[in-house]
Design a protein around this motif. Structure first.
Motif, PDB file in Angstrom:
ATOM      1  N   LEU A   1       0.857  -1.173   0.000  1.00 48.10           N
ATOM      2  CA  LEU A   1       0.000   0.000   0.000  1.00 48.10           C
ATOM      3  C   LEU A   1       0.900   1.232   0.000  1.00 48.10           C
ATOM      4  O   LEU A   1       2.118   1.119   0.194  1.00 48.10           O
ATOM      5  CB  LEU A   1      -0.904  -0.011   1.235  1.00 48.10           C
ATOM      6  CG  LEU A   1      -1.888  -1.198   1.324  1.00 48.10           C
ATOM      7  CD1 LEU A   1      -2.633  -1.176   2.660  1.00 48.10           C
ATOM      8  CD2 LEU A   1      -2.863  -1.184   0.169  1.00 48.10           C
ATOM      9  N   PRO A   2       0.355   2.418  -0.236  1.00 51.76           N
ATOM     10  CA  PRO A   2       1.204   3.619  -0.205  1.00 51.76           C
ATOM     11  C   PRO A   2       1.994   3.718   1.102  1.00 51.76           C
ATOM     12  O   PRO A   2       1.457   3.489   2.186  1.00 51.76           O
ATOM     13  CB  PRO A   2       0.182   4.758  -0.335  1.00 51.76           C
ATOM     14  CG  PRO A   2      -0.942   4.152  -1.124  1.00 51.76           C
ATOM     15  CD  PRO A   2      -1.032   2.739  -0.649  1.00 51.76           C
ATOM     16  N   SER A   3       3.276   4.055   0.982  1.00 55.46           N
ATOM     17  CA  SER A   3       4.172   4.070   2.135  1.00 55.46           C
ATOM     18  C   SER A   3       3.831   5.181   3.117  1.00 55.46           C
ATOM     19  O   SER A   3       3.311   6.240   2.741  1.00 55.46           O
ATOM     20  CB  SER A   3       5.620   4.255   1.669  1.00 55.46           C
ATOM     21  OG  SER A   3       6.032   3.141   0.921  1.00 55.46           O
ATOM     22  N   MET A   4       4.152   4.941   4.385  1.00 56.44           N
ATOM     23  CA  MET A   4       3.992   5.975   5.409  1.00 56.44           C
ATOM     24  C   MET A   4       4.908   7.156   5.093  1.00 56.44           C
ATOM     25  O   MET A   4       6.022   6.957   4.594  1.00 56.44           O
ATOM     26  CB  MET A   4       4.382   5.428   6.785  1.00 56.44           C
ATOM     27  CG  MET A   4       3.502   4.346   7.336  1.00 56.44           C
ATOM     28  SD  MET A   4       3.924   3.950   9.061  1.00 56.44           S
ATOM     29  CE  MET A   4       5.524   3.157   8.848  1.00 56.44           C
ATOM     30  N   PRO A   5       4.482   8.365   5.403  1.00 53.58           N
ATOM     31  CA  PRO A   5       5.389   9.504   5.218  1.00 53.58           C
ATOM     32  C   PRO A   5       6.653   9.392   6.077  1.00 53.58           C
ATOM     33  O   PRO A   5       7.715   9.854   5.673  1.00 53.58           O
ATOM     34  CB  PRO A   5       4.531  10.707   5.649  1.00 53.58           C
ATOM     35  CG  PRO A   5       3.116  10.256   5.453  1.00 53.58           C
ATOM     36  CD  PRO A   5       3.120   8.794   5.766  1.00 53.58           C
TER      37      PRO A   5
ATOM     38  N   CYS B   1      -3.801   1.751  15.238  1.00 51.93           N
ATOM     39  CA  CYS B   1      -5.178   1.463  15.615  1.00 51.93           C
ATOM     40  C   CYS B   1      -6.055   1.634  14.385  1.00 51.93           C
ATOM     41  O   CYS B   1      -5.914   2.620  13.649  1.00 51.93           O
ATOM     42  CB  CYS B   1      -5.649   2.393  16.729  1.00 51.93           C
ATOM     43  SG  CYS B   1      -7.339   2.063  17.285  1.00 51.93           S
ATOM     44  N   LEU B   2      -6.943   0.678  14.160  1.00 50.61           N
ATOM     45  CA  LEU B   2      -7.865   0.731  13.033  1.00 50.61           C
ATOM     46  C   LEU B   2      -9.218   1.202  13.534  1.00 50.61           C
ATOM     47  O   LEU B   2      -9.846   0.532  14.371  1.00 50.61           O
ATOM     48  CB  LEU B   2      -7.966  -0.654  12.393  1.00 50.61           C
ATOM     49  CG  LEU B   2      -8.881  -0.828  11.194  1.00 50.61           C
ATOM     50  CD1 LEU B   2      -8.517   0.132  10.076  1.00 50.61           C
ATOM     51  CD2 LEU B   2      -8.825  -2.258  10.693  1.00 50.61           C
ATOM     52  N   LEU B   3      -9.633   2.383  13.092  1.00 47.17           N
ATOM     53  CA  LEU B   3     -10.941   2.931  13.449  1.00 47.17           C
ATOM     54  C   LEU B   3     -11.728   3.143  12.161  1.00 47.17           C
ATOM     55  O   LEU B   3     -11.373   3.989  11.343  1.00 47.17           O
ATOM     56  CB  LEU B   3     -10.788   4.260  14.191  1.00 47.17           C
ATOM     57  CG  LEU B   3     -10.047   4.233  15.537  1.00 47.17           C
ATOM     58  CD1 LEU B   3      -9.898   5.640  16.091  1.00 47.17           C
ATOM     59  CD2 LEU B   3     -10.785   3.359  16.533  1.00 47.17           C
ATOM     60  N   GLY B   4     -12.778   2.345  11.978  1.00 47.84           N
ATOM     61  CA  GLY B   4     -13.539   2.431  10.731  1.00 47.84           C
ATOM     62  C   GLY B   4     -12.658   2.043   9.563  1.00 47.84           C
ATOM     63  O   GLY B   4     -12.109   0.943   9.520  1.00 47.84           O
ATOM     64  N   SER B   5     -12.496   2.942   8.621  1.00 46.83           N
ATOM     65  CA  SER B   5     -11.661   2.671   7.444  1.00 46.83           C
ATOM     66  C   SER B   5     -10.323   3.388   7.516  1.00 46.83           C
ATOM     67  O   SER B   5      -9.641   3.562   6.504  1.00 46.83           O
ATOM     68  CB  SER B   5     -12.400   3.103   6.169  1.00 46.83           C
ATOM     69  OG  SER B   5     -12.638   4.501   6.192  1.00 46.83           O
TER      70      SER B   5
ATOM     71  N   GLU C   1     -10.085   3.970   2.072  1.00 48.31           N
ATOM     72  CA  GLU C   1     -10.986   4.244   0.943  1.00 48.31           C
ATOM     73  C   GLU C   1     -10.302   5.095  -0.121  1.00 48.31           C
ATOM     74  O   GLU C   1     -10.386   4.806  -1.317  1.00 48.31           O
ATOM     75  CB  GLU C   1     -12.267   4.903   1.448  1.00 48.31           C
ATOM     76  CG  GLU C   1     -13.103   3.949   2.313  1.00 48.31           C
ATOM     77  CD  GLU C   1     -14.339   4.620   2.891  1.00 48.31           C
ATOM     78  OE1 GLU C   1     -14.487   5.856   2.721  1.00 48.31           O
ATOM     79  OE2 GLU C   1     -15.151   3.906   3.512  1.00 48.31           O
ATOM     80  N   SER C   2      -9.595   6.142   0.301  1.00 46.38           N
ATOM     81  CA  SER C   2      -8.905   6.995  -0.669  1.00 46.38           C
ATOM     82  C   SER C   2      -7.477   6.531  -0.935  1.00 46.38           C
ATOM     83  O   SER C   2      -6.801   7.056  -1.810  1.00 46.38           O
ATOM     84  CB  SER C   2      -8.883   8.441  -0.173  1.00 46.38           C
ATOM     85  OG  SER C   2      -8.101   8.549   1.007  1.00 46.38           O
ATOM     86  N   ARG C   3      -7.023   5.529  -0.157  1.00 40.98           N
ATOM     87  CA  ARG C   3      -5.652   5.000  -0.267  1.00 40.98           C
ATOM     88  C   ARG C   3      -4.623   6.127  -0.183  1.00 40.98           C
ATOM     89  O   ARG C   3      -3.677   6.204  -0.967  1.00 40.98           O
ATOM     90  CB  ARG C   3      -5.476   4.200  -1.560  1.00 40.98           C
ATOM     91  CG  ARG C   3      -6.285   2.912  -1.593  1.00 40.98           C
ATOM     92  CD  ARG C   3      -6.178   2.223  -2.935  1.00 40.98           C
ATOM     93  NE  ARG C   3      -4.814   1.847  -3.254  1.00 40.98           N
ATOM     94  CZ  ARG C   3      -4.241   0.697  -2.905  1.00 40.98           C
ATOM     95  NH1 ARG C   3      -4.926  -0.186  -2.203  1.00 40.98           N
ATOM     96  NH2 ARG C   3      -2.992   0.414  -3.257  1.00 40.98           N
ATOM     97  N   SER C   4      -4.818   6.991   0.812  1.00 43.88           N
ATOM     98  CA  SER C   4      -3.907   8.131   0.957  1.00 43.88           C
ATOM     99  C   SER C   4      -3.596   8.372   2.436  1.00 43.88           C
ATOM    100  O   SER C   4      -4.387   8.026   3.324  1.00 43.88           O
ATOM    101  CB  SER C   4      -4.520   9.393   0.352  1.00 43.88           C
ATOM    102  OG  SER C   4      -5.716   9.733   1.031  1.00 43.88           O
ATOM    103  N   TRP C   5      -2.427   8.992   2.673  1.00 45.08           N
ATOM    104  CA  TRP C   5      -1.974   9.338   4.016  1.00 45.08           C
ATOM    105  C   TRP C   5      -2.254  10.810   4.307  1.00 45.08           C
ATOM    106  O   TRP C   5      -2.193  11.650   3.406  1.00 45.08           O
ATOM    107  CB  TRP C   5      -0.473   9.098   4.153  1.00 45.08           C
ATOM    108  CG  TRP C   5      -0.095   7.655   4.264  1.00 45.08           C
ATOM    109  CD1 TRP C   5       0.270   6.813   3.261  1.00 45.08           C
ATOM    110  CD2 TRP C   5      -0.045   6.887   5.462  1.00 45.08           C
ATOM    111  NE1 TRP C   5       0.544   5.561   3.757  1.00 45.08           N
ATOM    112  CE2 TRP C   5       0.370   5.574   5.106  1.00 45.08           C
ATOM    113  CE3 TRP C   5      -0.296   7.164   6.812  1.00 45.08           C
ATOM    114  CZ2 TRP C   5       0.520   4.561   6.040  1.00 45.08           C
ATOM    115  CZ3 TRP C   5      -0.145   6.158   7.748  1.00 45.08           C
ATOM    116  CH2 TRP C   5       0.257   4.873   7.361  1.00 45.08           C
TER     117      TRP C   5
END
Length: 354
Positions: A158-162, A171-175, A198-202
């Motif tokens: 998935l897109p890398s962390m900044p 922690c996963l909250l919702g999406s 959902e937006s696949r963005s950081w």
């Protein structure tokens, strides 16, 4: 539901592990407690898998992992327990991924990580596991975020962390996956970021207020992130200091509460067990300015807006692993000069214990 008073919380010592254990991982599957790997009293990673049986107050040894490891990331996906990375017998990061079927009682090797890593933080949702960061074999932090699909046995990037880091808190909250703090080599990082599936963005959130290691982290039912105590990093020629600071981030509104809206813990401590239990934030044990490891316990009362002392743990220790199952806090293993085999449970006295 009313918040229990300090007098209603009680500790009970349960069956001890077969030997002292530290850097082990705890997991709940089907309401049962599993202990995965860890280091033994000689500091060697082990391949043990143990199940606690409350009916007879005993630990049951299950088929061992194919790969001995400590500090593994563990995600529960239905009846499957996914064990990822960690440190192997040669004290180097692992790329091996293995899965235990709790119904069949069998291990299977799964698709390996792209590269060996320790200090991975993992969370799970809908048959998928999300693994953030880690430290590679070169001892450098990683910014990787990868998703494991249980049905396909595939890791996808998935897109890398900044901000690259390991030993972060997720922690996963919702999406949304929240990623707070962590380390880069020996330095603490203050970065706080969130990934929108959902937006696949950081997106970057307001940073943690200061650099602290060995803090306690909990997330409450309102989606607030509690960052508790720890060892505050000293500057040049300055010693690190234990702190009792409490910082709270409101994920709904996207800001840290002001200092006047938070209450510091009674005791300055680091490397302790913590959890939210029956509406109260609990901290137990750890290290502080006392000459030995601590047994003291305190809990925050949200209506009184103060920390109250609870009964102490029977076994003082730091570096313990803890988990909440069915409104009980279980604290397993840890260190008291040497790795501990202690297993204690904190519960409210009007309830039957495990």
């Amino acid at each position: 539901m009313a918040v229990p008073s300090a007098q209603e919380f009680h500790w009970q010592s349960l069956a001890r592990l077969s030997s002292g254990r530290v850097y082990h991982s705890l997991a709940e599957a089907g309401g049962q407690l599993y202990v995965v790997g860890g280091c033994d009293e000689a500091g060697r990673p082990i391949n043990a898998l143990d199940l606690y049986s409350p009916e007879v107050d005993q630990w049951v040894g299950l088929p061992p992992m194919p790969t001995p490891r400590a500090g593994a990331a563990v995600a529960v996906l239905g009846k499957q327990m996914l064990v990822v990375g960690g440190v192997g017998k040669d004290q180097r990061p692992l790329k091996a991924v293995e899965m235990y079927n709790t119904e069949e009682g069998k291990w299977r090797k799964r698709s390996s990580l792209r590269e060996a890593a320790m200090g991975i933080s993992i969370t799970a949702k809908d048959g998928r596991a999300f693994a953030a960061g880690g430290m590679g074999a070169d001892l450098l932090p990683r910014s990787i975020l990868q998703q494991y699909d249980l049905r396909k046995d595939v890791w996808a990037l998935l897109p890398s962390m900044p901000t690259p880091r390991y030993d972060t808190n997720t922690c996963l909250l919702g999406s949304k996956i929240y990623v707070a703090g962590g380390r880069q080599c020996k330095r603490c990082v203050k970065s706080f970021e969130v990934f929108d599936m959902e937006s696949r963005s950081w997106a970057t959130l307001p940073s943690l207020p200061c650099k602290r290691s060995y803090s306690g982290v909990t997330w409450d039912s309102d989606g607030r992130f509690h960052w508790l105590g720890g060892l505050r990093q000293g500057g040049l020629h300055q010693r690190s200091k234990f702190t009792n600071n409490t910082n709270i981030f409101d994920t709904q509104h996207g800001f840290w509460l002001k200092s006047e809206d938070t209450v510091s813990m009674k005791t300055k401590r680091a490397d302790f067990a913590c959890a939210v239990l029956r509406g109260r934030v609990i901290v137990a044990g750890g290290l502080g300015y006392q000459p030995s490891v601590m047994d003291s316990v305190e809990a925050f009362h949200p209506e009184k807006r103060k920390w109250e002392r609870l009964a102490p743990m029977t076994t003082p220790r730091c570096s313990a692993s803890s988990i909440v199952i069915r409104d009980r806090l279980l604290v397993v293993g840890g260190v008291n000069q040497i790795p501990s085999s202690a297993h204690e449970i904190l519960y409210v006295k009007d309830e039957e214990i495990l």
